[in-house]
Design an enzyme around this catalytic site. Structure first.
Site, mmCIF file in Angstrom:
data_model
loop_
_atom_site.group_PDB
_atom_site.id
_atom_site.type_symbol
_atom_site.label_atom_id
_atom_site.label_comp_id
_atom_site.label_asym_id
_atom_site.label_seq_id
_atom_site.Cartn_x
_atom_site.Cartn_y
_atom_site.Cartn_z
ATOM 1 N N CYS A 70 71.902 43.836 21.716
ATOM 2 C CA CYS A 70 71.029 43.257 22.468
ATOM 3 C C CYS A 70 71.333 42.959 23.837
ATOM 4 O O CYS A 70 72.224 42.339 24.098
ATOM 5 C CB CYS A 70 70.734 41.740 21.467
ATOM 6 S SG CYS A 70 69.472 40.699 22.217
ATOM 7 N N ARG A 73 70.670 38.688 25.528
ATOM 8 C CA ARG A 73 71.450 37.292 24.932
ATOM 9 C C ARG A 73 71.669 36.205 25.807
ATOM 10 O O ARG A 73 72.271 35.341 25.398
ATOM 11 C CB ARG A 73 72.883 37.879 24.267
ATOM 12 C CG ARG A 73 72.701 38.583 23.073
ATOM 13 C CD ARG A 73 74.245 39.461 22.566
ATOM 14 N NE ARG A 73 74.449 40.438 23.225
ATOM 15 C CZ ARG A 73 75.392 41.318 23.408
ATOM 16 N NH1 ARG A 73 76.597 40.705 22.480
ATOM 17 N NH2 ARG A 73 75.705 42.373 23.863
ATOM 18 N N TRP A 243 61.657 37.698 22.915
ATOM 19 C CA TRP A 243 60.617 38.519 23.545
ATOM 20 C C TRP A 243 60.757 39.895 23.790
ATOM 21 O O TRP A 243 62.009 40.349 23.712
ATOM 22 C CB TRP A 243 60.048 37.785 24.620
ATOM 23 C CG TRP A 243 61.112 37.489 25.634
ATOM 24 C CD1 TRP A 243 61.841 38.225 26.578
ATOM 25 C CD2 TRP A 243 61.930 36.331 25.947
ATOM 26 N NE1 TRP A 243 62.751 37.903 27.281
ATOM 27 C CE2 TRP A 243 62.813 36.627 26.974
ATOM 28 C CE3 TRP A 243 61.826 35.032 25.422
ATOM 29 C CZ2 TRP A 243 63.749 35.479 27.599
ATOM 30 C CZ3 TRP A 243 62.507 33.853 25.759
ATOM 31 C CH2 TRP A 243 63.519 34.070 27.084
ATOM 32 N N GLU A 248 60.938 48.935 25.733
ATOM 33 C CA GLU A 248 60.942 48.958 24.170
ATOM 34 C C GLU A 248 59.752 49.791 23.821
ATOM 35 O O GLU A 248 59.726 50.332 22.779
ATOM 36 C CB GLU A 248 61.314 47.737 23.408
ATOM 37 C CG GLU A 248 62.433 47.024 23.691
ATOM 38 C CD GLU A 248 62.676 45.810 22.954
ATOM 39 O OE1 GLU A 248 62.295 44.496 23.516
ATOM 40 O OE2 GLU A 248 63.200 45.968 21.713
#
Ligand code: ARG
Length: 376
Positions: A70, A73, A243, A248
């Site tokens: 991720c 973070r 979010w 993506e």
């Protein structure tokens, strides 16, 4: 699955000590020792133990901090935790998952949120959410081998239909029902209420294209197929969201050839020369598709970050953590954005990939119907 008591004792102790060292739970002298003694007694009496609300929140946040894939973070401490551990019926999970989406969507100001349902215990298997995310679009396989909708979700779509879901209207963006497996193994489906599903219509800022194609995406990426593991306790149903970062959607969901595969269509609309890869038509189409995604979320007033901003935030996160004496684990191949990698600072360095606990882990049985590696 439940751990053998000695393993569980060890994992519990490791977690309680981590909590102690970071949150100074020992301000009340001797608290940590007493807590460890209580947990050991509880494990020997019941085979498991119950986290305090503070332990649960800390565990869920640190599991995010430990998510090597991720990039988002930096805000791990801001994760809100909805404690629904007393719920284990499929109906309750579906209802509270819809409530989760409303609270996370927050009218467009997306809030990072996790809802934690009942854990596994040695006596009772907790329910599981089989849907990969709370909101997913159906993929209907047609006779000709073409897919209407999201090809990633053909497995779960077929399963929903087998379970009795009548199917949606047949658009490329039909929201799938949530598939929940009860503690006794029964699979059930639940249609999400419309007002729980925040979506954005996509259109290009100049061309306006996209709108006439019916392009859209949902606003809250809430992963629901991962198990939250804290101190040896497994919470298999714990949907969580942050979010979206634009790429993506614009560089993967809508662009991958095994997803919506829209680059040829975008290139055609832009009048690009698609006769040779060397014209870089794919690259140019990718950029314009990503502009459409960012522009549309902005216009709708819905939180979305871009890969430049999120990359520099990530390096801020790494610096902050290192200043606290903690090393950040990261998987380069997931952290570097799928477009313009070298134009972002996260590209130009390496990372240590050590995996730490607490963590969000994949539980394989719920994923049997989807495919291998890049699941989220
Ligand atoms: N990549 C996934 C998707 O496009 C979502 C993964 C989580 N993303 C996030 N921004 N928290 O649906």
């Amino acid at each position: 699955m439940p751990r053998a008591p000695d393993t569980l004792n060890r994992q519990a102790e490791e977690f309680i000590l981590l909590h102690h060292s970071e949150e100074h739970t020992d301000a009340d002298t001797g608290y940590t020792e007493r807590r460890l003694t209580d947990i050991r007694a509880e494990i020997s009496a019941t085979g498991t133990y119950r986290h305090s609300a503070a332990e649960l929140a800390f565990g869920a946040r640190v599991a995010w901090r430990n998510s090597n894939r991720c990039i988002g973070r930096l805000y791990w401490r801001s994760l809100r935790v909805r404690d629904c551990r007393e719920l284990s019926d499929a109906e309750d999970i579906a209802r509270e998952s819809a409530a989760h989406l409303r609270e996370a969507g927050n009218g467009g100001r997306i809030r990072p949120l996790i809802t934690v349902f009942a854990p596994d215990t040695p006596h009772r298997r907790a329910p599981r959410i089989w849907s990969e995310q709370l909101v997913r679009y159906a993929g209907y396989a047609t006779a000709g081998g073409r897919v209407v909708g999201d090809p990633r979700n053909t497995g779960i779509t077929a399963l929903a239909l087998r379970l009795g879901w009548p199917g949606g209207p047949g658009t490329p963006f039909d929201v799938l029902p949530l598939i929940v497996q009860d503690g006794d193994g029964t699979l059930r489906w639940f249609v999400l209420p419309d007002d729980a599903v925040l979506e954005v219509e996509l259109r290009h800022p100049e061309g306006g294209w996209g709108a006439e194609w019916g392009l859209r995406w949902n606003a809250v990426p809430a992963i629901s197929c991962m198990c939250l593991e804290i101190g040896g306790v497994c919470y298999p149903s714990a949907p969580f969201n942050g979010w979206y970062m634009g790429t993506e959607i614009g560089a993967r969901n809508l662009a991958d050839t095994d997803r919506y595969d829209l680059l040829p269509r975008v290139a055609e609309r832009l009048g690009l020369d698609t006769s040779s890869d060397r014209s870089l038509w794919k690259d140019r189409a990718l950029v314009e598709l990503n502009r459409a995604v960012l522009h549309s979320f902005d216009r709708a007033g819905i939180t979305m970050s871009d890969h430049h901003t999120e990359s520099s935030r990530f390096l801020t996160h790494v610096d902050r953590e290192e200043a606290k004496g903690r090393e950040v684990g990261a998987d380069w191949s997931w952290i570097v954005p799928p477009i313009s990698g070298s134009a972002t600072p996260v590209f130009h360095r390496t990372y240590d990939a050590t995996e730490r606990r607490p963590a969000y882990v994949q539980h394989p049985e719920a994923l049997a119907h989807t495919r291998g590696e890049h699941l989220v």
